[in-house]
Design a protein around this motif. Structure first.
Motif, PDB file in Angstrom:
ATOM      1  N   ASP A 331     -32.429 -12.252   6.393  1.00 40.64           N
ATOM      2  CA  ASP A 331     -34.758 -13.068   6.063  1.00 40.64           C
ATOM      3  C   ASP A 331     -34.073 -14.643   5.905  1.00 40.64           C
ATOM      4  O   ASP A 331     -35.091 -14.833   5.503  1.00 40.64           O
ATOM      5  CB  ASP A 331     -35.238 -12.538   4.692  1.00 40.64           C
ATOM      6  CG  ASP A 331     -34.278 -12.539   3.743  1.00 40.64           C
ATOM      7  OD1 ASP A 331     -32.850 -12.953   3.917  1.00 40.64           O
ATOM      8  OD2 ASP A 331     -35.076 -12.117   2.317  1.00 40.64           O
ATOM      9  N   HIS A 332     -33.149 -15.236   6.475  1.00 42.70           N
ATOM     10  CA  HIS A 332     -32.624 -16.726   6.167  1.00 42.70           C
ATOM     11  C   HIS A 332     -32.611 -17.305   4.308  1.00 42.70           C
ATOM     12  O   HIS A 332     -33.179 -18.208   4.389  1.00 42.70           O
ATOM     13  CB  HIS A 332     -33.987 -17.561   6.550  1.00 42.70           C
ATOM     14  CG  HIS A 332     -33.960 -17.883   7.923  1.00 42.70           C
ATOM     15  ND1 HIS A 332     -34.847 -18.064   9.465  1.00 42.70           N
ATOM     16  CD2 HIS A 332     -32.886 -17.328   8.970  1.00 42.70           C
ATOM     17  CE1 HIS A 332     -34.380 -17.920  10.692  1.00 42.70           C
ATOM     18  NE2 HIS A 332     -33.184 -17.049  10.663  1.00 42.70           N
ATOM     19  N   HIS A 333     -33.054 -15.852   3.819  1.00 38.99           N
ATOM     20  CA  HIS A 333     -32.622 -16.290   2.207  1.00 38.99           C
ATOM     21  C   HIS A 333     -33.542 -17.619   1.330  1.00 38.99           C
ATOM     22  O   HIS A 333     -32.750 -18.621   0.774  1.00 38.99           O
ATOM     23  CB  HIS A 333     -30.777 -15.666   1.645  1.00 38.99           C
ATOM     24  CG  HIS A 333     -31.107 -15.916   0.275  1.00 38.99           C
ATOM     25  ND1 HIS A 333     -31.659 -15.586  -0.559  1.00 38.99           N
ATOM     26  CD2 HIS A 333     -30.177 -16.515  -0.472  1.00 38.99           C
ATOM     27  CE1 HIS A 333     -31.311 -15.202  -1.432  1.00 38.99           C
ATOM     28  NE2 HIS A 333     -30.139 -16.005  -1.936  1.00 38.99           N
ATOM     29  N   PHE A 334     -34.819 -17.860   1.838  1.00 39.60           N
ATOM     30  CA  PHE A 334     -34.771 -18.997   1.827  1.00 39.60           C
ATOM     31  C   PHE A 334     -35.304 -19.047   0.419  1.00 39.60           C
ATOM     32  O   PHE A 334     -35.082 -18.583  -0.338  1.00 39.60           O
ATOM     33  CB  PHE A 334     -36.898 -18.337   2.053  1.00 39.60           C
ATOM     34  CG  PHE A 334     -37.024 -18.413   3.651  1.00 39.60           C
ATOM     35  CD1 PHE A 334     -37.321 -19.071   4.802  1.00 39.60           C
ATOM     36  CD2 PHE A 334     -38.053 -17.337   3.391  1.00 39.60           C
ATOM     37  CE1 PHE A 334     -37.318 -19.210   5.723  1.00 39.60           C
ATOM     38  CE2 PHE A 334     -38.564 -17.114   4.667  1.00 39.60           C
ATOM     39  CZ  PHE A 334     -38.474 -17.907   5.999  1.00 39.60           C
ATOM     40  N   ASP A 335     -35.055 -20.443   0.227  1.00 37.01           N
ATOM     41  CA  ASP A 335     -35.738 -21.233  -1.071  1.00 37.01           C
ATOM     42  C   ASP A 335     -36.533 -22.364  -0.165  1.00 37.01           C
ATOM     43  O   ASP A 335     -37.301 -22.245   0.245  1.00 37.01           O
ATOM     44  CB  ASP A 335     -34.556 -22.118  -1.577  1.00 37.01           C
ATOM     45  CG  ASP A 335     -34.599 -22.172  -3.107  1.00 37.01           C
ATOM     46  OD1 ASP A 335     -35.442 -21.871  -3.895  1.00 37.01           O
ATOM     47  OD2 ASP A 335     -33.963 -22.098  -4.161  1.00 37.01           O
ATOM     48  N   TRP A 336     -37.193 -22.619  -1.848  1.00 41.31           N
ATOM     49  CA  TRP A 336     -38.571 -23.794  -2.078  1.00 41.31           C
ATOM     50  C   TRP A 336     -37.968 -25.026  -2.675  1.00 41.31           C
ATOM     51  O   TRP A 336     -38.349 -25.016  -3.890  1.00 41.31           O
ATOM     52  CB  TRP A 336     -39.769 -23.195  -2.131  1.00 41.31           C
ATOM     53  CG  TRP A 336     -40.668 -23.496  -1.999  1.00 41.31           C
ATOM     54  CD1 TRP A 336     -41.629 -24.037  -3.236  1.00 41.31           C
ATOM     55  CD2 TRP A 336     -41.616 -23.748  -0.884  1.00 41.31           C
ATOM     56  NE1 TRP A 336     -43.141 -24.515  -2.491  1.00 41.31           N
ATOM     57  CE2 TRP A 336     -42.780 -24.964  -1.025  1.00 41.31           C
ATOM     58  CE3 TRP A 336     -41.170 -23.310   0.526  1.00 41.31           C
ATOM     59  CZ2 TRP A 336     -44.072 -24.932  -0.377  1.00 41.31           C
ATOM     60  CZ3 TRP A 336     -42.766 -23.804   0.991  1.00 41.31           C
ATOM     61  CH2 TRP A 336     -43.537 -24.170   0.633  1.00 41.31           C
ATOM     62  N   VAL A 337     -37.846 -26.707  -2.353  1.00 41.83           N
ATOM     63  CA  VAL A 337     -38.036 -27.273  -2.596  1.00 41.83           C
ATOM     64  C   VAL A 337     -38.708 -28.393  -2.708  1.00 41.83           C
ATOM     65  O   VAL A 337     -39.220 -28.412  -1.507  1.00 41.83           O
ATOM     66  CB  VAL A 337     -36.816 -28.230  -2.711  1.00 41.83           C
ATOM     67  CG1 VAL A 337     -36.171 -29.637  -3.435  1.00 41.83           C
ATOM     68  CG2 VAL A 337     -35.357 -27.031  -2.818  1.00 41.83           C
ATOM     69  N   PHE A 338     -39.509 -29.164  -4.046  1.00 44.52           N
ATOM     70  CA  PHE A 338     -41.427 -29.821  -3.656  1.00 44.52           C
ATOM     71  C   PHE A 338     -40.519 -31.135  -4.377  1.00 44.52           C
ATOM     72  O   PHE A 338     -39.559 -30.995  -5.543  1.00 44.52           O
ATOM     73  CB  PHE A 338     -42.513 -29.346  -3.751  1.00 44.52           C
ATOM     74  CG  PHE A 338     -42.278 -28.613  -5.244  1.00 44.52           C
ATOM     75  CD1 PHE A 338     -42.382 -27.087  -5.233  1.00 44.52           C
ATOM     76  CD2 PHE A 338     -42.901 -29.567  -5.991  1.00 44.52           C
ATOM     77  CE1 PHE A 338     -42.448 -26.933  -6.860  1.00 44.52           C
ATOM     78  CE2 PHE A 338     -43.330 -28.705  -7.091  1.00 44.52           C
ATOM     79  CZ  PHE A 338     -43.515 -27.307  -7.467  1.00 44.52           C
ATOM     80  N   TRP A 495     -37.044 -19.562  -5.355  1.00 47.80           N
ATOM     81  CA  TRP A 495     -37.278 -18.710  -4.760  1.00 47.80           C
ATOM     82  C   TRP A 495     -36.869 -16.936  -4.433  1.00 47.80           C
ATOM     83  O   TRP A 495     -35.973 -16.648  -4.487  1.00 47.80           O
ATOM     84  CB  TRP A 495     -37.851 -18.426  -2.659  1.00 47.80           C
ATOM     85  CG  TRP A 495     -39.291 -19.221  -2.665  1.00 47.80           C
ATOM     86  CD1 TRP A 495     -40.813 -19.675  -3.522  1.00 47.80           C
ATOM     87  CD2 TRP A 495     -40.239 -19.529  -2.011  1.00 47.80           C
ATOM     88  NE1 TRP A 495     -41.234 -19.679  -3.553  1.00 47.80           N
ATOM     89  CE2 TRP A 495     -41.359 -19.724  -2.052  1.00 47.80           C
ATOM     90  CE3 TRP A 495     -39.475 -18.835  -0.387  1.00 47.80           C
ATOM     91  CZ2 TRP A 495     -42.029 -19.776  -0.750  1.00 47.80           C
ATOM     92  CZ3 TRP A 495     -40.727 -19.062   0.706  1.00 47.80           C
ATOM     93  CH2 TRP A 495     -42.069 -19.517   0.469  1.00 47.80           C
ATOM     94  N   ALA A 496     -38.094 -16.404  -5.039  1.00 48.61           N
ATOM     95  CA  ALA A 496     -38.202 -14.503  -5.243  1.00 48.61           C
ATOM     96  C   ALA A 496     -37.613 -14.409  -3.331  1.00 48.61           C
ATOM     97  O   ALA A 496     -38.764 -15.175  -2.901  1.00 48.61           O
ATOM     98  CB  ALA A 496     -38.849 -13.860  -6.116  1.00 48.61           C
ATOM     99  N   PRO A 497     -37.555 -13.070  -2.930  1.00 46.19           N
ATOM    100  CA  PRO A 497     -38.053 -12.742  -1.125  1.00 46.19           C
ATOM    101  C   PRO A 497     -39.046 -13.092  -1.048  1.00 46.19           C
ATOM    102  O   PRO A 497     -40.234 -11.951  -1.569  1.00 46.19           O
ATOM    103  CB  PRO A 497     -37.071 -11.467  -1.686  1.00 46.19           C
ATOM    104  CG  PRO A 497     -36.130 -11.246  -2.458  1.00 46.19           C
ATOM    105  CD  PRO A 497     -37.048 -12.113  -3.484  1.00 46.19           C
ATOM    106  N   ILE A 498     -39.397 -13.769  -0.005  1.00 50.83           N
ATOM    107  CA  ILE A 498     -40.063 -13.756   0.406  1.00 50.83           C
ATOM    108  C   ILE A 498     -40.665 -13.541   2.196  1.00 50.83           C
ATOM    109  O   ILE A 498     -39.904 -14.692   2.721  1.00 50.83           O
ATOM    110  CB  ILE A 498     -41.497 -15.311   0.170  1.00 50.83           C
ATOM    111  CG1 ILE A 498     -41.680 -15.673  -0.533  1.00 50.83           C
ATOM    112  CG2 ILE A 498     -42.706 -15.268   1.218  1.00 50.83           C
ATOM    113  CD1 ILE A 498     -42.656 -15.690  -2.366  1.00 50.83           C
ATOM    114  N   ILE A 499     -40.755 -12.433   2.510  1.00 53.55           N
ATOM    115  CA  ILE A 499     -39.802 -12.017   3.385  1.00 53.55           C
ATOM    116  C   ILE A 499     -40.510 -12.449   4.835  1.00 53.55           C
ATOM    117  O   ILE A 499     -41.326 -11.303   5.276  1.00 53.55           O
ATOM    118  CB  ILE A 499     -39.020 -10.499   3.581  1.00 53.55           C
ATOM    119  CG1 ILE A 499     -38.284 -10.542   2.153  1.00 53.55           C
ATOM    120  CG2 ILE A 499     -38.675  -9.946   4.472  1.00 53.55           C
ATOM    121  CD1 ILE A 499     -38.161  -9.140   1.590  1.00 53.55           C
TER     122      ILE A 499
END
Ligand SMILES: Cc1cc2nc3c(=O)[nH]c(=O)nc-3n(C[C@H](O)[C@H](O)[C@H](O)COP(=O)(O)OP(=O)(O)OC[C@H]3O[C@@H](n4cnc5c(N)ncnc54)[C@H](O)[C@@H]3O)c2cc1C
Ligand code: SF4
Length: 587
Positions: A331-338, A495-499
């Motif tokens: 699931d690309h083990h996302f994270d989010w940076v802004f 990020w929590a899993p946003i799948i």
């Protein structure tokens, strides 16, 4: 009896349907959700109208919006972002179409060859796959993205870090670039006049292609009044489906696909033939009436996506001798940076993302602009508690020493005061490992009208060491890009899993011990059954957005079906690709 039945009209199913119908096969395409036919009337730019997971027009549920959405069992604090309806989850997608890095294919001999998921490569070489990429790139078509201010900010950060710019489609070095995407370039007045001029200059044909409206994630319906195959974003409802429905018009000897919507497949039928379990057809349930229908076919192709294919397989009682059905979900083990900026960034304007940086062996980082409600949603999802107020004891692992978590209180006020167009966001797309523990199985929760529901198990806090290291590496690079671009303040969500980039739950592979499909996309244990969607991918496509690779793989699988099941000549029709914007398509 049909030649082929395809289950699911999302990212992958229509590709197989179009390719086989163009060659004259009789194809039935079954989709559990609706077909949105009149976008000017049915779709709006109101975020809740579009994206409410229970009632929105872009949800995972039956055609009738008054009926409840379909629920699935997911891990706590996660969100499974899949859509029903013609176009499937590509109705949401940004259209980004990078190729996978060559290191995720068999036979790769680059110096960084051990940096990838070496236990689960594509079972053929990148070179063998390139013609299928080229075919899909020509068909959609894929072009270099139209860009705006948020892309300028991203490029400035990358340039200040000394990253080189990438111009070719094959990426083998750390670099940055405009996205290659499946969005038609703005033409005429598009992108040049204000949004309230819809009826005149922003309507087709005065405007063509992308109007830079900023709403890719809630479905593209621009330019207004355009024929379906001229809508800017090439989700399959605007590209492959119109082609499939008109294959008799543009392909010599072609036959139009029959599409049935509100038709949810509940059973794949098999019988024993010559000592082999053989697929013979399917049964589906009509959402509006509850009636059940059965049809037989020489070949059945599953394209219901990473979560629904394993469910249908298990509910149908199909064999699973190595226990890999549903396993290996990536699931690309996302994270989010802004970051917040003291200048205009244009974050809410234009396509969802038109710039990226690539880190072969690690994954990718792309800039993202989304409308305000979704932005708030993304800032509310973290695995690390509340930034600066409440640490839940988990926090990011590795070398991260700053705070992470949901943004609340004075910091939230600070961010919101800055405003959406002085923000700048980046999505971390990790090249994550295929791991058997991450999987779809059947839930013990009550069944719905289609049988036992899917249960998704993603072990967010227990990923492989390579996956965790890749995610941390990319987060650090994103933070550097934001700072180098001039961000006043930088935030990491953890990020929590946003799948939403899902891959490989019915993976193809070299080995019988850890794959469901052989190297042709055929089910190892059921004759006449194929899979052609993200679940067939052998790995996480090295962290690249997966749809182009999946559609190229589906094209290859269609060719294998045509040659091995119907005695077809693979070269028929190959010399002259027809582009989905061809005036003969138009449906
Ligand atoms: C917000 C967002 C942005 C994205 N952006 C990008 C991007 O820029 N680039 C990219 O490459 N990818 C992107 N993706 C991912 C992309 O949407 C998926 O890769 C793609 O849609 C996967 O195609 P699929 O065929 O595997 O599944 P889906 O598109 O989910 O299609 C499956 C279809 O099958 C139907 N179905 C399921 N079970 C049954 C059944 N039993 N009977 C009948 N029908 C059934 C479903 O209703 C659905 O329509 C994005 C996703 C999201 C959510
Ligand atoms: S920005 Fe608007 S017009 Fe352009 S692709 Fe996205 S939704 Fe379509």
């Amino acid at each position: 009896m049909r030649d082929v039945i395809v289950v699911g009209a999302g990212g992958g199913g229509p590709v197989v349907a179009k390719e086989l119908a163009a060659k004259g096969l009789d194809v039935l395409l079954l989709e559990g959700g609706p077909r949105h036919a009149d976008l000017d009337k049915e779709w709006t730019h109101y975020e809740n109208d579009a994206n409410n997971p229970l009632t929105g027009f872009l949800r995972f549920g039956p055609a009738d919006r008054a009926k409840p959405a379909w629920y699935r069992e997911t891990p706590q604090n996660s969100f499974l972002w899949q859509l029903s309806g013609v176009g499937g989850t590509t109705q949401h997608y940004f259209g980004n179409c990078p190729r996978a890095y060559p290191g995720s294919f068999a036979g790769y001999a680059g110096a960084d060859r051990n940096a990838y998921d070496v236990a689960h490569p594509f079972p053929f070489s990148y070179e063998e796959f390139v013609p299928y990429y080229e075919w899909v790139e020509a068909t959609l078509p894929v072009q270099t993205a139209a860009m705006g201010t948020k892309e300028e900010v991203f490029f400035r950060g990358c340039e200040n870090l000394g990253l080189p710019v990438q111009t070719g489609k094959t990426t083998t070095r750390n670099s940055f670039r405009p996205q290659e995407n499946a969005i038609l370039q703005p033409g005429g007045f598009a992108g040049k006049v204000a949004g309230n001029d819809r009826e005149l200059r922003l309507a087709y044909p005065q405007s063509t292609g992308c109007t830079l409206c900023g709403y890719c994630i809630i479905g593209c319906s621009h330019p207004v009044k355009a024929p379906r195959n001229q809508i800017a974003k090439r989700s399959t409802d605007n590209s492959y489906v119109p082609m499939a429905l008109t294959a008799d018009r543009w392909s010599p000897g072609g036959k139009r696909v029959e599409l049935r919507t509100d038709a949810f497949v509940t059973q794949v039928h098999t019988e024993q033939r010559n000592g082999k379990t053989t697929a013979t057809g399917v049964t589906w349930r009509v959402g509006a009436t509850g009636e059940k229908h059965r049809e037989d076919a020489k070949v059945v192709v599953l394209a219901g996506g990473c979560t629904e294919n394993p469910r249908l397989w298990l509910n149908s009682g199909l064999p699973n001798p190595n226990d890999w059905v549903g396993r290996g979900y990536t699931d690309h083990h996302f994270d989010w940076v802004f970051g917040t900026f003291d200048e205009y960034t244009g974050s809410s304007k234009g396509t969802g993302s038109s710039a990226r940086s690539d880190w072969p062996g690690r994954g990718g980082v792309m800039n993202v602009g989304i409308p305000p409600a979704l932005l708030s949603f993304t800032m509310a999802m973290s695995d690390s508690g509340i930034r600066g107020a409440y640490a839940n004891g988990r926090g990011p692992t590795g070398t991260w020493d700053g705070p992470a978590g949901r943004v609340l209180g004075n910091e939230l006020k600070d961010v919101m005061t800055h405003g959406i167009d002085r923000m700048f966001a980046m999505l971390i797309m990790t090249d994550d490992d295929v791991e058997a523990q991450n999987r779809t199985s059947l839930s013990a929760l009550p069944a719905d009208e289609h049988g036992s529901i899917a249960k998704l198990e993603m072990h967010q806090r227990n990923r492989s060491a390579r996956t965790v290291a890749n995610r941390e590496f990319l987060v650090h690079r994103a933070v550097e890009i934001a700072r180098a671009a001039g961000a006043a303040k930088v935030y990491r969500m953890d990020w929590a899993p946003i799948i939403l980039h899902v891959q490989s739950s019915m993976r193809m592979g070299h080995s019988e011990t850890n794959s469901v499909l052989d190297e042709n996309g055929a089910a190892r244990w059921v004759d006449g059954l194929y899979i052609a969607d993200n679940s067939a991918l052998p790995n996480s496509v090295s962290g690249a957005n997966p749809t182009l690779s999946m559609q190229a793989l589906s094209t290859r699988t269609a060719e294998k079906i045509f040659t091995s099941r119907f005695g077809g000549d693979p070269w028929v029709g190959r010399e002259a690709p027809v582009v989905s914007t061809d005036p003969r398509v138009g449906a």
